[in-house]
Design a protein around this motif. Structure first.
Motif, PDB file in Angstrom:
ATOM      1  N   MET A   1       0.867  -1.225  -0.010  1.00 38.65           N
ATOM      2  CA  MET A   1       0.119   0.034  -0.068  1.00 38.65           C
ATOM      3  C   MET A   1       0.801   1.358  -0.044  1.00 38.65           C
ATOM      4  N   ASP A   2       0.465   2.332  -0.598  1.00 38.22           N
ATOM      5  CA  ASP A   2       1.315   3.560  -0.656  1.00 38.22           C
ATOM      6  C   ASP A   2       1.309   4.103   0.709  1.00 38.22           C
ATOM      7  N   THR A   3       2.394   4.475   1.157  1.00 43.23           N
ATOM      8  CA  THR A   3       2.580   4.773   2.585  1.00 43.23           C
ATOM      9  C   THR A   3       2.011   6.506   2.890  1.00 43.23           C
ATOM     10  N   PRO A   4       1.299   6.630   3.692  1.00 43.92           N
ATOM     11  CA  PRO A   4       0.505   8.108   3.893  1.00 43.92           C
ATOM     12  C   PRO A   4       1.714   8.792   4.727  1.00 43.92           C
ATOM     13  N   THR A   5       2.467   9.174   4.096  1.00 39.86           N
ATOM     14  CA  THR A   5       3.774  10.058   4.635  1.00 39.86           C
ATOM     15  C   THR A   5       3.492  11.355   5.149  1.00 39.86           C
ATOM     16  N   ILE A   6       2.211  11.962   4.704  1.00 38.84           N
ATOM     17  CA  ILE A   6       1.852  13.044   5.516  1.00 38.84           C
ATOM     18  C   ILE A   6       1.144  13.077   6.692  1.00 38.84           C
ATOM     19  N   ALA A   7       0.712  12.131   7.056  1.00 35.96           N
ATOM     20  CA  ALA A   7       0.182  11.768   8.397  1.00 35.96           C
ATOM     21  C   ALA A   7       0.975  11.815   9.485  1.00 35.96           C
ATOM     22  N   THR A   8       0.801  12.715  10.501  1.00 36.63           N
ATOM     23  CA  THR A   8       1.529  12.530  11.883  1.00 36.63           C
ATOM     24  C   THR A   8       0.933  11.520  12.935  1.00 36.63           C
ATOM     25  N   ARG A   9       1.820  11.289  13.738  1.00 37.59           N
ATOM     26  CA  ARG A   9       1.248  10.527  14.794  1.00 37.59           C
ATOM     27  C   ARG A   9      -0.160  10.705  15.646  1.00 37.59           C
ATOM     28  N   GLY A  10      -0.320  11.901  15.771  1.00 39.10           N
ATOM     29  CA  GLY A  10      -1.457  12.523  16.205  1.00 39.10           C
ATOM     30  C   GLY A  10      -2.623  12.249  15.474  1.00 39.10           C
ATOM     31  N   GLU A  11      -2.550  12.712  14.105  1.00 39.98           N
ATOM     32  CA  GLU A  11      -3.509  12.381  13.023  1.00 39.98           C
ATOM     33  C   GLU A  11      -4.020  11.251  12.728  1.00 39.98           C
ATOM     34  N   GLN A  12      -2.986  10.176  12.922  1.00 39.51           N
ATOM     35  CA  GLN A  12      -3.016   8.559  12.930  1.00 39.51           C
ATOM     36  C   GLN A  12      -4.282   8.194  14.159  1.00 39.51           C
ATOM     37  N   ASN A  13      -3.677   8.834  15.409  1.00 36.45           N
ATOM     38  CA  ASN A  13      -4.507   8.459  16.548  1.00 36.45           C
ATOM     39  C   ASN A  13      -5.877   8.846  16.484  1.00 36.45           C
ATOM     40  N   ARG A  14      -5.859  10.290  16.031  1.00 34.82           N
ATOM     41  CA  ARG A  14      -7.451  10.840  16.047  1.00 34.82           C
ATOM     42  C   ARG A  14      -8.041  10.057  14.994  1.00 34.82           C
ATOM     43  N   ALA A  15      -7.877   9.544  13.882  1.00 29.60           N
ATOM     44  CA  ALA A  15      -8.407   8.675  12.707  1.00 29.60           C
ATOM     45  C   ALA A  15      -8.909   7.526  13.468  1.00 29.60           C
ATOM     46  N   LEU A  16      -7.824   6.931  14.368  1.00 29.14           N
ATOM     47  CA  LEU A  16      -8.200   5.504  14.825  1.00 29.14           C
ATOM     48  C   LEU A  16      -9.067   5.410  15.825  1.00 29.14           C
ATOM     49  N   GLY A  17      -9.173   6.672  16.642  1.00 27.52           N
ATOM     50  CA  GLY A  17      -9.977   6.700  17.985  1.00 27.52           C
ATOM     51  C   GLY A  17     -11.503   6.925  17.289  1.00 27.52           C
ATOM     52  N   LEU A  18     -11.505   7.965  16.514  1.00 29.56           N
ATOM     53  CA  LEU A  18     -12.924   8.109  15.858  1.00 29.56           C
ATOM     54  C   LEU A  18     -13.762   7.148  15.156  1.00 29.56           C
ATOM     55  N   SER A  19     -12.649   6.295  14.413  1.00 26.71           N
ATOM     56  CA  SER A  19     -13.472   5.236  13.556  1.00 26.71           C
ATOM     57  C   SER A  19     -13.715   3.956  14.356  1.00 26.71           C
ATOM     58  N   THR A  20     -12.799   3.809  15.485  1.00 27.13           N
ATOM     59  CA  THR A  20     -12.930   2.620  16.554  1.00 27.13           C
ATOM     60  C   THR A  20     -14.372   3.203  17.234  1.00 27.13           C
ATOM     61  N   LEU A  21     -14.795   4.339  17.930  1.00 24.70           N
ATOM     62  CA  LEU A  21     -15.702   4.756  18.526  1.00 24.70           C
ATOM     63  C   LEU A  21     -17.163   4.792  17.668  1.00 24.70           C
ATOM     64  N   ALA A  22     -16.832   5.209  16.359  1.00 26.38           N
ATOM     65  CA  ALA A  22     -18.075   4.973  15.508  1.00 26.38           C
ATOM     66  C   ALA A  22     -18.633   3.398  15.295  1.00 26.38           C
ATOM     67  N   PHE A  23     -17.357   2.697  14.968  1.00 20.65           N
ATOM     68  CA  PHE A  23     -17.632   1.250  14.845  1.00 20.65           C
ATOM     69  C   PHE A  23     -18.349   0.504  15.992  1.00 20.65           C
ATOM     70  N   THR A  24     -17.993   0.864  17.232  1.00 17.51           N
ATOM     71  CA  THR A  24     -18.246   0.382  18.516  1.00 17.51           C
ATOM     72  C   THR A  24     -19.818   0.947  18.541  1.00 17.51           C
ATOM     73  N   LEU A  25     -20.359   1.951  18.181  1.00 16.52           N
ATOM     74  CA  LEU A  25     -21.442   2.137  18.188  1.00 16.52           C
ATOM     75  C   LEU A  25     -22.449   1.555  17.185  1.00 16.52           C
ATOM     76  N   CYS A  26     -21.951   1.286  15.845  1.00 16.89           N
ATOM     77  CA  CYS A  26     -22.658   0.878  14.972  1.00 16.89           C
ATOM     78  C   CYS A  26     -22.933  -0.733  15.355  1.00 16.89           C
ATOM     79  N   PHE A  27     -21.971  -1.390  15.963  1.00 19.47           N
ATOM     80  CA  PHE A  27     -21.951  -2.655  16.356  1.00 19.47           C
ATOM     81  C   PHE A  27     -22.845  -3.144  17.199  1.00 19.47           C
ATOM     82  N   ALA A  28     -23.064  -2.117  18.207  1.00 20.57           N
ATOM     83  CA  ALA A  28     -23.948  -2.326  19.471  1.00 20.57           C
ATOM     84  C   ALA A  28     -25.262  -2.137  18.819  1.00 20.57           C
ATOM     85  N   VAL A  29     -25.720  -1.174  17.811  1.00 21.38           N
ATOM     86  CA  VAL A  29     -26.820  -1.284  16.949  1.00 21.38           C
ATOM     87  C   VAL A  29     -27.204  -2.402  16.260  1.00 21.38           C
ATOM     88  N   TRP A  30     -26.248  -3.065  15.745  1.00 20.67           N
ATOM     89  CA  TRP A  30     -26.264  -4.298  14.796  1.00 20.67           C
ATOM     90  C   TRP A  30     -26.804  -5.439  15.599  1.00 20.67           C
TER      91      TRP A  30
END
Length: 888
Positions: free
Chosen positions: A1-30
């Motif tokens: 995969m093309d490495t996302p060189t422009i992403a900082t550690r903070g941006e990675q953690n932000r994306a991971l945290g938001l997507s995990t929270l959203a998925f948790t809520l979706c899975f609870a509904v599912w």
């Protein structure tokens, strides 16, 4: 995969945290039905099977939607797709509270299921932020959003007791809607957004091209267990604990959470271990431990009595609640490792197709979550043993372990020869011995010395595979005749629907199967498509043992029988590649004609096998005939399905190890799609609808129609004869077309069919006559013979039409023209067979609709005459007359 060189550690953690929270809520509904389903069962008076279907319906939507959501995320990005998905799902959850009937609950459950599609959206979005060396851990953290099931199992019971199921659903809908609004405001566009513009120019089929890799489907099988069984148990455990161990709903929810929490959180560990030790070891640990756990969980409470020397020794074995909790905890732990190990591979192997490949793997896994709870309920109703659910899981994981070990040992031989070891799960590639790199059937020397023997072997392995496909496809033509007398309370129109739906789904599947051979290879696709017939056979065998099985489930099973109908398109396309032009008619006539005998085989053998306890107690108890002269006699209706299971296994294995793939036959969908611009493709669709559509439609509808028109005659005794003579006539049609020309034979066949329909009409009962069954039956036999001959002649027309066409388009290049003609004619043969198969749906439905509207079938038969007349005119004008545009 093309490495996302422009992403900082903070941006990675932000994306991971938001997507995990959203998925948790979706899975609870599912998984909300795992809790509110218990209250709904009480309020609506549902059976275990109905409850299983209600729990499984959201899983079906969530599974199927993953394929499309993955592709859309590849194109438009996770930030947008995630937000829209959550808002739409929230609206569906709220609408669920308006339901006042079981059918409305099922409709609402379909919308709730969209929440399950969030998984592939999050995988695609999250993986884009991380470099390959950290993707396993990142996706493991994201996948821990499965803990949403534990959130539901733990929190929903308290909401249910305090507010009721309606307000519980409304609370869930509100929370998910808020997250759907906040997500695009807080989340950022992923670093690979610029690359999505190129993907938008790709067609749907281009994005699906990686699915030709067998590795994708092996990953899918593993995920069917590690994820599908996880979801199934998350839904089923509260109900199981209440009924087996007598727990109240709150305690059952908490205990179920002890299974779902480790099965979610330890997915993070699974991702890390896959990065460090390799998915191969993790998958072995997962499947071995799961095999042991499911075996122990599947052991029912048993009492033993041993006759000793002086006395009888008695003891019992039973798994207590503590042991059950510990085993499910261990099972959930290893499932979590396996889920991470499977998904570790997708961004590494398919960096530009994470959405499409991950969508398919996730879809198959999600389908496990749909099929398994539904099957759990059916097994409970039929077998009457609560542990039967774990028995089924033991069988599945045992098969997965055996296949994985075989694949790995095969790959290890390659590694040993290269003196290296890989830590990933290697692809089981096609052995070169099965691939024909050089195939020149038009070369007489090649054909006589080598080609003929190989082609003949492939033909004679293909025929039994196609035979079984037709047998499974038409199984409902027998079942619907016997079901009313056994206590299934379905109307005449509902019975015609069951007889017609396999043709509808089979015809639709043929559209896709038409293009599979050049993409996957004929050997591989024949084996896989035949093995898929096990799904409807095994499931039908269980469902028909209970007269309370909901009609909706019967409709689903009828649709699944379409797997058999789809096989014809790929089988005929595959065989067309093997034979020279002068012998294609006879070869395809034999393949189709003897394959069509599966219809006769079903209609001949099924009535005999259901009257006997041929398979003993292992297949279940019989149903009792409730009316008529045979009232009180037992019928093992399930035998009509179980009869074919061992034969399917043997045929699939024979295809895998005995057939060949032709290297020159490889082609992309785009190369084959040229047929849609060919006028002759659409004309032949119309003509073949008249031939094969009539054959399969008459076969599906004749038993039920005969029984309704002549109630004093048992049509099952004679139903097999029509498809038999039609199938045997097909090779004759191909051979006549080889000698006389396909167009001429087709023209006269349509004329005979018109006369045959008028003959049928003359022998039907009317206001002043009781009709004559034998005249009616004789005219139908004439129609079957005519359709068989016409099937052979129309299929012979196609290669001639397209060879002449390509020779004129590519003058001076006979070899290139021949290959292109073979490729296009194979695609056309598959596509017109797909189009024609809709006749199997429309003819039975025409009978039912005509009876409902006019009280008889005359209107339907007149419509058939008009249609055959149009086919005769088309054949004469375009192919048979002097100076026709495409003489053949």
């Amino acid at each position: 995969m093309d490495t996302p060189t422009i992403a900082t550690r903070g941006e990675q953690n932000r994306a991971l945290g938001l997507s995990t929270l959203a998925f948790t809520l979706c899975f609870a509904v599912w998984t909300i039905f795992s809790i509110i389903g218990i209250r709904l069962k009480q309020e609506f008076g549902l059976s275990d099977t109905q409850l299983g279907l209600l729990m499984a319906t959201p899983i079906l939507t969530g599974s199927i939607s993953r394929l499309f959501l993955g592709i859309w995320t590849d194109r438009f990005g996770g930030r947008l797709v995630f937000s829209v998905l959550m808002l739409v799902t929230a609206a569906c959850v709220y609408a669920l509270t308006l339901a006042n009937s079981y059918n409305m609950l099922l409709a609402g459950a379909l919308g709730v299921g969209l929440a399950g599609g969030a998984f592939i959206v999050g995988v695609t979005y999250t993986s884009a932020w991380f470099e390959p060396g950290k993707q396993g851990t990142a996706l493991g953290i994201f996948g821990a959003g499965n803990v949403g099931a534990a959130v539901t199992n733990f929190g929903a019971p308290f909401l249910l007791v305090a507010f009721g199921w309606e307000q519980t659903a409304q609370i869930y809908a509100t929370i998910l809607a808020i997250m759907g609004i906040l997500f695009p405001l807080i989340a950022k566009e992923d670093p690979l957004a610029s690359q999505r513009a190129a993907r938008r120019s790709q067609s749907f089929f281009q994005q699906l091209s990686p699915l030709a890799d067998l590795r994708v489907w092996r990953f899918s099988l593993y995920y069917f267990f590690v994820f599908g069984a996880f979801v199934a148990l998350a839904l089923w455990l509260p109900h199981y604990l209440i009924e087996v161990y007598g727990l109240d709903i709150k305690t059952a929810g908490i205990v179920a959470a002890l299974y779902t929490i480790p099965a979610s959180l330890f997915r993070i560990l699974g991702g890390w271990m896959s990065d460090r030790y390799g998915a191969r070891r993790v998958m072995y640990w997962t499947f071995i431990a799961s095999t042991v756990c499911t075996f122990l969980l599947s052991y029912p409470p048993t009492e033993y009595r041993i006759q000793g020397i002086d006395s009888t020794i008695s003891f019992s074995l039973e798994l207590n609640l503590i042991g059950f909790i510990l085993l499910t905890f261990v099972l959930g732990f290893f499932m979590s490792l396996g889920k991470a190990a499977v998904f570790k591979h997708i961004p590494a192997y398919y960096p530009n197709s994470v959405g499409a490949v991950g969508g398919v793997v996730g879809m198959i896994g999600g389908l496990g979550g749909f099929l398994l709870p539904l099957t759990f309920g059916m097994l409970n109703d039929v077998i009457g043993i609560w542990q039967s659910s774990f028995m089924l899981l033991f069988v599945i994981v045992g098969c997965a372990l055996a296949w994985m070990h075989y694949a790995i040992r095969s790959a290890e031989r390659v590694e040993w020869s290269a003196q290296e070891e890989k830590t990933d799960l290697p692809e089981l590639s096609t052995p070169s011995a099965f691939v024909l790199e050089e195939w020149k059937p038009e070369d007489k020397t090649f054909w006589e010395t080598k080609g003929k023997k190989i082609a003949t072997r492939n033909l004679w392995i293909s025929i039994p595979n196609l035979f079984l496909a037709f047998a499974v496809w038409t199984i409902w033509s027998i079942l619907v005749v016997k079901m009313p007398s056994l206590g299934f309370t379905y109307s005449s129109n509902q019975l015609f629907w069951l007889a017609a739906l396999p043709a509808l789904s089979g015809a639709t599947l043929r559209i896709f199967y038409s293009f599979m051979v050049p993409i996957f290879g004929g050997r591989r696709w024949t084996a896989i498509s035949t093995a898929s017939l096990l799904v409807p056979c095994l499931w039908i065998g269980v469902a028909v043992q209970d007269t309370d099985t909901p009609y909706l489930i019967m409709l689903i099973l009828a649709l699944l029988c379409g797997f058999g109908g789809g096989n014809f398109a790929s089988s005929m396309a595959n065989i067309s590649f093997f034979f020279p032009q002068a012998q294609k008619g006879g070869a395809m006539g034999l393949n189709a004609g003897l394959g069509n005998l599966g219809v006769s085989g079903m209609q001949l053998l099924a009535p005999l096998i259901i009257a006997t306890n041929a398979f003993g107690p292992m297949v279940g108890d019989p149903l009792i005939i409730q009316d008529g002269t045979r009232a009180g006699e037992p019928l093992w209706l399930q035998n009509a399905a179980f009869l074919w299971v061992p034969l399917i296994v043997i045929a699939a294995v024979a295809a895998w190890f005995g057939m060949n793939d032709i290297a020159d036959a490889k082609a992309s969908f785009r190369e084959q799609a040229v047929i849609f611009r060919r006028r002759d493709n659409w004309l032949m669709c119309w003509l073949y609808l008249g031939m094969f559509g009539s054959f399969i439609g008459f076969a599906a509808g004749f038993p039920l129609l005969s029984g309704m028109q002549f109630p004093n005659v048992d049509p099952v005794k004679y139903a097999f004869l029509g498809p038999l003579v039609g199938a045997l006539a097909r090779p004759v049609g191909g051979m006549l077309a080889d000698k006389l020309g396909g167009a001429k034979v087709t023209l006269w066949t349509f004329a005979v069919m018109i006369a045959g329909v008028f003959g049928v009409m003359s022998f039907l009962p009317g206001k002043v006559s009781d009709g004559n069954f034998w005249g009616f039956f004789g005219c139908f036999l004439l129609l079957f013979v005519a359709t068989g001959i016409g099937n052979g002649s129309t299929f012979r027309m196609v290669p001639v039409i397209f060879r002449n066409l390509l020779m004129s388009e590519l003058p001076g290049r006979p070899e290139d023209a021949g290959k292109a003609a073979n490729r296009e004619s194979a695609a056309v043969l598959g596509f017109i067979s797909a189009f024609a198969a809709y006749g199997g749906f429309f003819i039975p439905k025409a009978y039912g609709t005509s009876i409902d509207l006019t009280g008889g079938v005359f209107a339907a038969l007149l419509a058939f005459v008009a249609f055959y007349a149009s086919c005769l005119v088309v054949t004469w004008w375009y192919y048979a007359r002097k100076n026709a545009p495409s003489p053949c």
